[in-house]
Design an enzyme around this catalytic site. Structure first.
Site, PDB file in Angstrom:
ATOM      1  N   ASP A   1      -6.962  -1.335  -4.509  1.00 59.00           N
ATOM      2  CA  ASP A   1      -8.012  -0.947  -3.558  1.00 59.00           C
ATOM      3  C   ASP A   1      -8.950   0.076  -4.178  1.00 59.00           C
ATOM      4  OD1 ASP A   1      -6.735  -2.558  -1.644  1.00 59.00           O
ATOM      5  OD2 ASP A   1      -5.551  -0.877  -0.878  1.00 59.00           O
TER       6      ASP A   1
ATOM      7  N   ASP B   1       0.858  -1.177   0.000  1.00 62.33           N
ATOM      8  CA  ASP B   1       0.000   0.000   0.000  1.00 62.33           C
ATOM      9  C   ASP B   1       0.892   1.225   0.000  1.00 62.33           C
ATOM     10  OD1 ASP B   1      -2.427  -1.384   0.022  1.00 62.33           O
ATOM     11  OD2 ASP B   1      -2.484  -1.487   2.200  1.00 62.33           O
TER      12      ASP B   1
END
Length: 176
Positions: A148, A126
């Protein structure tokens, strides 16, 4: 029947393309940020006053829930993700509209991209941090990646379709 079988729905191709494009863009962005740009050594990188590139490894599921440090937990999460993608692919094969198919493709591609991370890196890479910082407010959103964002966009498409799409449940009109 001919040697080439027709797709089960006319929208399957659009969903499959969305899944593949999402997966490729997600993995390409992660590989570039990790190995070319070398984000782990340079982070944080300010892009705008409200958006930074940072580097975190999510060992859990969405929003860092159910963090799993050990290999058994990581394999369980991977198995759940594979099962979810398989079920979403069945849904995609039966999609009744292009929006549903593309939305499912975004979710499938994003989930597959994050599953690859979990398999290769034992966690999901991330790197996007949205934040608001003023004299009185300091707010950080969860760190996320392009997979995401695709999953969220896919869910938004499915919600839109279920609320206002052609096949959405409509409130009966009262006779006037």
């Amino acid at each position: 029947m001919s040697g080439l079988e027709q797709p089960r729905t006319p929208h399957l191709r659009a969903g499959a393309i969305a899944a593949v494009v999402t997966l490729v863009i997600d993995q390409a962005s992660k590989l570039w940020l990790l190995y070319v740009f070398e984000l782990p050594a340079r982070a944080p990188v300010r892009l705008t006053p409200f958006l930074d590139l940072v580097m975190t490894w999510n060992k859990g599921i969405s929003y860092g829930l159910f963090q799993q440090e050990g290999p058994l937990g990581q394999w369980v999460l991977l198995a759940i993700k594979v099962a979810a993608v398989a079920l979403l692919m069945v849904w995609l094969a039966r999609a009744g509209s292009r929006l549903t198919a593309v939305s499912l493709g975004l979710i499938i591609g994003g989930a597959a991209g994050n599953a690859i991370d979990r398999l290769v890196h034992d966690g999901v890479a991330d790197f996007i941090l949205f934040h608001i910082t003023t004299a009185t407010i300091h707010f950080n959103w969860y760190v996320f990646n392009l997979a995401d964002a695709a999953i969220v966009a896919g869910v938004a498409g499915l919600l839109y379709e279920s609320a206002v799409g052609e096949r959405a449940a409509k409130v009966p009109r009262s006779p006037t």
